[in-house]
Design a protein around this motif. Structure first.
Motif, PDB file in Angstrom:
ATOM      1  N   SER A  23       6.913  10.334  -2.093  1.00 27.22           N
ATOM      2  CA  SER A  23       8.110  10.267  -1.258  1.00 27.22           C
ATOM      3  C   SER A  23       8.146  11.372  -0.208  1.00 27.22           C
ATOM      4  O   SER A  23       8.543  11.129   0.929  1.00 27.22           O
ATOM      5  N   ILE A  24       7.716  12.567  -0.561  1.00 25.39           N
ATOM      6  CA  ILE A  24       7.685  13.664   0.416  1.00 25.39           C
ATOM      7  C   ILE A  24       6.670  13.368   1.520  1.00 25.39           C
ATOM      8  O   ILE A  24       6.953  13.564   2.706  1.00 25.39           O
ATOM      9  N   ALA A  25       5.483  12.889   1.138  1.00 20.74           N
ATOM     10  CA  ALA A  25       4.464  12.569   2.136  1.00 20.74           C
ATOM     11  C   ALA A  25       4.940  11.458   3.071  1.00 20.74           C
ATOM     12  O   ALA A  25       4.733  11.529   4.290  1.00 20.74           O
ATOM     13  N   ALA A  26       5.578  10.442   2.530  1.00 23.26           N
ATOM     14  CA  ALA A  26       6.064   9.350   3.372  1.00 23.26           C
ATOM     15  C   ALA A  26       7.190   9.819   4.286  1.00 23.26           C
ATOM     16  O   ALA A  26       7.246   9.433   5.461  1.00 23.26           O
ATOM     17  N   LYS A  27       8.073  10.641   3.767  1.00 19.66           N
ATOM     18  CA  LYS A  27       9.191  11.144   4.573  1.00 19.66           C
ATOM     19  C   LYS A  27       8.711  12.004   5.735  1.00 19.66           C
ATOM     20  O   LYS A  27       9.278  11.970   6.820  1.00 19.66           O
ATOM     21  N   ARG A  28       7.636  12.752   5.514  1.00 19.49           N
ATOM     22  CA  ARG A  28       7.090  13.612   6.571  1.00 19.49           C
ATOM     23  C   ARG A  28       6.044  12.905   7.423  1.00 19.49           C
ATOM     24  O   ARG A  28       5.329  13.528   8.181  1.00 19.49           O
ATOM     25  N   ARG A  29       5.947  11.591   7.257  1.00 19.48           N
ATOM     26  CA  ARG A  29       5.064  10.731   8.044  1.00 19.48           C
ATOM     27  C   ARG A  29       3.574  10.997   7.801  1.00 19.48           C
ATOM     28  O   ARG A  29       2.746  10.795   8.677  1.00 19.48           O
ATOM     29  N   PHE A  30       3.235  11.429   6.602  1.00 17.42           N
ATOM     30  CA  PHE A  30       1.841  11.520   6.167  1.00 17.42           C
ATOM     31  C   PHE A  30       1.548  10.245   5.386  1.00 17.42           C
ATOM     32  O   PHE A  30       1.461  10.245   4.161  1.00 17.42           O
ATOM     33  N   HIS A  31       1.405   9.152   6.110  1.00 15.61           N
ATOM     34  CA  HIS A  31       1.294   7.842   5.471  1.00 15.61           C
ATOM     35  C   HIS A  31      -0.013   7.673   4.708  1.00 15.61           C
ATOM     36  O   HIS A  31      -0.021   7.072   3.633  1.00 15.61           O
ATOM     37  N   MET A  32      -1.108   8.179   5.230  1.00 13.87           N
ATOM     38  CA  MET A  32      -2.382   8.061   4.525  1.00 13.87           C
ATOM     39  C   MET A  32      -2.320   8.803   3.197  1.00 13.87           C
ATOM     40  O   MET A  32      -2.756   8.295   2.168  1.00 13.87           O
ATOM     41  N   GLU A  33      -1.756  10.014   3.210  1.00  7.59           N
ATOM     42  CA  GLU A  33      -1.642  10.793   1.993  1.00  7.59           C
ATOM     43  C   GLU A  33      -0.743  10.089   0.977  1.00  7.59           C
ATOM     44  O   GLU A  33      -1.043  10.042  -0.217  1.00  7.59           O
ATOM     45  N   ALA A  34       0.354   9.511   1.443  1.00  6.61           N
ATOM     46  CA  ALA A  34       1.260   8.786   0.549  1.00  6.61           C
ATOM     47  C   ALA A  34       0.547   7.601  -0.098  1.00  6.61           C
ATOM     48  O   ALA A  34       0.733   7.338  -1.297  1.00  6.61           O
ATOM     49  N   MET A  35      -0.278   6.892   0.668  1.00  7.12           N
ATOM     50  CA  MET A  35      -1.027   5.767   0.107  1.00  7.12           C
ATOM     51  C   MET A  35      -2.021   6.228  -0.949  1.00  7.12           C
ATOM     52  O   MET A  35      -2.177   5.580  -1.986  1.00  7.12           O
ATOM     53  N   VAL A  36      -2.692   7.340  -0.697  1.00  4.32           N
ATOM     54  CA  VAL A  36      -3.661   7.858  -1.671  1.00  4.32           C
ATOM     55  C   VAL A  36      -2.952   8.266  -2.960  1.00  4.32           C
ATOM     56  O   VAL A  36      -3.419   7.967  -4.058  1.00  4.32           O
ATOM     57  N   TYR A  37      -1.813   8.929  -2.850  1.00  3.15           N
ATOM     58  CA  TYR A  37      -1.074   9.340  -4.043  1.00  3.15           C
ATOM     59  C   TYR A  37      -0.550   8.135  -4.809  1.00  3.15           C
ATOM     60  O   TYR A  37      -0.565   8.115  -6.045  1.00  3.15           O
ATOM     61  N   LEU A  38      -0.104   7.105  -4.104  1.00  2.00           N
ATOM     62  CA  LEU A  38       0.361   5.883  -4.750  1.00  2.00           C
ATOM     63  C   LEU A  38      -0.801   5.154  -5.435  1.00  2.00           C
ATOM     64  O   LEU A  38      -0.653   4.633  -6.543  1.00  2.00           O
ATOM     65  N   PHE A  39      -1.962   5.131  -4.790  1.00  2.00           N
ATOM     66  CA  PHE A  39      -3.180   4.565  -5.372  1.00  2.00           C
ATOM     67  C   PHE A  39      -3.509   5.268  -6.686  1.00  2.00           C
ATOM     68  O   PHE A  39      -3.800   4.625  -7.697  1.00  2.00           O
ATOM     69  N   THR A  40      -3.456   6.587  -6.678  1.00  3.51           N
ATOM     70  CA  THR A  40      -3.759   7.366  -7.879  1.00  3.51           C
ATOM     71  C   THR A  40      -2.758   7.072  -8.982  1.00  3.51           C
ATOM     72  O   THR A  40      -3.141   6.848 -10.138  1.00  3.51           O
ATOM     73  N   THR A  41      -1.494   7.036  -8.654  1.00  2.00           N
ATOM     74  CA  THR A  41      -0.456   6.742  -9.637  1.00  2.00           C
ATOM     75  C   THR A  41      -0.656   5.368 -10.248  1.00  2.00           C
ATOM     76  O   THR A  41      -0.589   5.195 -11.466  1.00  2.00           O
ATOM     77  N   PHE A  42      -0.941   4.394  -9.399  1.00  2.00           N
ATOM     78  CA  PHE A  42      -1.137   3.025  -9.866  1.00  2.00           C
ATOM     79  C   PHE A  42      -2.269   2.946 -10.880  1.00  2.00           C
ATOM     80  O   PHE A  42      -2.120   2.380 -11.960  1.00  2.00           O
ATOM     81  N   PHE A  43      -3.427   3.506 -10.560  1.00  2.00           N
ATOM     82  CA  PHE A  43      -4.572   3.377 -11.455  1.00  2.00           C
ATOM     83  C   PHE A  43      -4.446   4.239 -12.705  1.00  2.00           C
ATOM     84  O   PHE A  43      -4.995   3.885 -13.750  1.00  2.00           O
ATOM     85  N   LEU A  44      -3.715   5.343 -12.650  1.00  2.00           N
ATOM     86  CA  LEU A  44      -3.469   6.103 -13.872  1.00  2.00           C
ATOM     87  C   LEU A  44      -2.582   5.323 -14.833  1.00  2.00           C
ATOM     88  O   LEU A  44      -2.807   5.317 -16.039  1.00  2.00           O
ATOM     89  N   VAL A  45      -1.587   4.621 -14.295  1.00  2.00           N
ATOM     90  CA  VAL A  45      -0.697   3.825 -15.142  1.00  2.00           C
ATOM     91  C   VAL A  45      -1.411   2.579 -15.638  1.00  2.00           C
ATOM     92  O   VAL A  45      -1.330   2.233 -16.823  1.00  2.00           O
ATOM     93  N   VAL A  46      -2.133   1.885 -14.771  1.00  2.00           N
ATOM     94  CA  VAL A  46      -2.802   0.639 -15.146  1.00  2.00           C
ATOM     95  C   VAL A  46      -3.888   0.891 -16.182  1.00  2.00           C
ATOM     96  O   VAL A  46      -4.111   0.064 -17.071  1.00  2.00           O
ATOM     97  N   THR A  47      -4.549   2.042 -16.112  1.00  2.00           N
ATOM     98  CA  THR A  47      -5.590   2.363 -17.080  1.00  2.00           C
ATOM     99  C   THR A  47      -5.017   2.396 -18.490  1.00  2.00           C
ATOM    100  O   THR A  47      -5.672   2.000 -19.444  1.00  2.00           O
ATOM    101  N   SER A  48      -3.788   2.834 -18.627  1.00  2.00           N
ATOM    102  CA  SER A  48      -3.171   2.927 -19.951  1.00  2.00           C
ATOM    103  C   SER A  48      -2.766   1.573 -20.520  1.00  2.00           C
ATOM    104  O   SER A  48      -2.853   1.357 -21.721  1.00  2.00           O
ATOM    105  N   PHE A  49      -2.295   0.661 -19.682  1.00  2.00           N
ATOM    106  CA  PHE A  49      -1.671  -0.550 -20.180  1.00  2.00           C
ATOM    107  C   PHE A  49      -2.421  -1.847 -19.909  1.00  2.00           C
ATOM    108  O   PHE A  49      -2.043  -2.878 -20.442  1.00  2.00           O
TER     109      PHE A  49
END
Length: 127
Positions: A23-49
């Protein structure tokens, strides 16, 4: 039963630490960084379930974590375009090859961090 719950919930809870970062990266218009962090979050959660192939999920989980570190350090370096994009793409490609080669080696995380520190130090010497 408690050990199984801990193995499932610990990666999920730890990956939630990336949500404020997204959310901080997206708010400050660091869209690429926000996508990378969201990608990481997604695969960490999906790996578990998820029931997908474990080696694929594991690869992308480690890749996302290393890539998040690289992108964060390149954002801290404050390069102008196109140098910033070039360095980020260099990290994306070299991290992908390094993790495919050996996902559990020390170079997975120390390589991007060490390279970023050298690049930032070289940039600071020019100023």
């Amino acid at each position: 039963m408690g050990t199984l719950m801990a193995k499932l919930l610990l990666p999920t809870v730890s990956s939630l630490a990336f949500l404020p970062t997204v959310s901080i990266a997206a708010k400050r218009r660091f869209h690429m960084e926000a996508m990378v962090y969201l990608f990481t979050t997604f695969f960490l959660v999906v790996t578990s379930f998820c029931g997908l192939r474990h080696d694929v999920l594991e690869y992308f989980s480690v890749y996302g974590t290393a890539l998040s570190m690289w992108v964060s350090l390149m954002a801290l370096a404050d390069f102008d375009e196109p140098k910033r994009s070039t360095l980020v793409m260099f990290g994306v490609l070299t991290i992908a090859v390094r993790i495919y080669h050996d996902r559990w080696g020390y170079g997975v995380y120390s390589g991007p961090i060490g390279s970023a520190i050298l690049i930032i130090a070289a940039k600071e010497q020019r100023i």
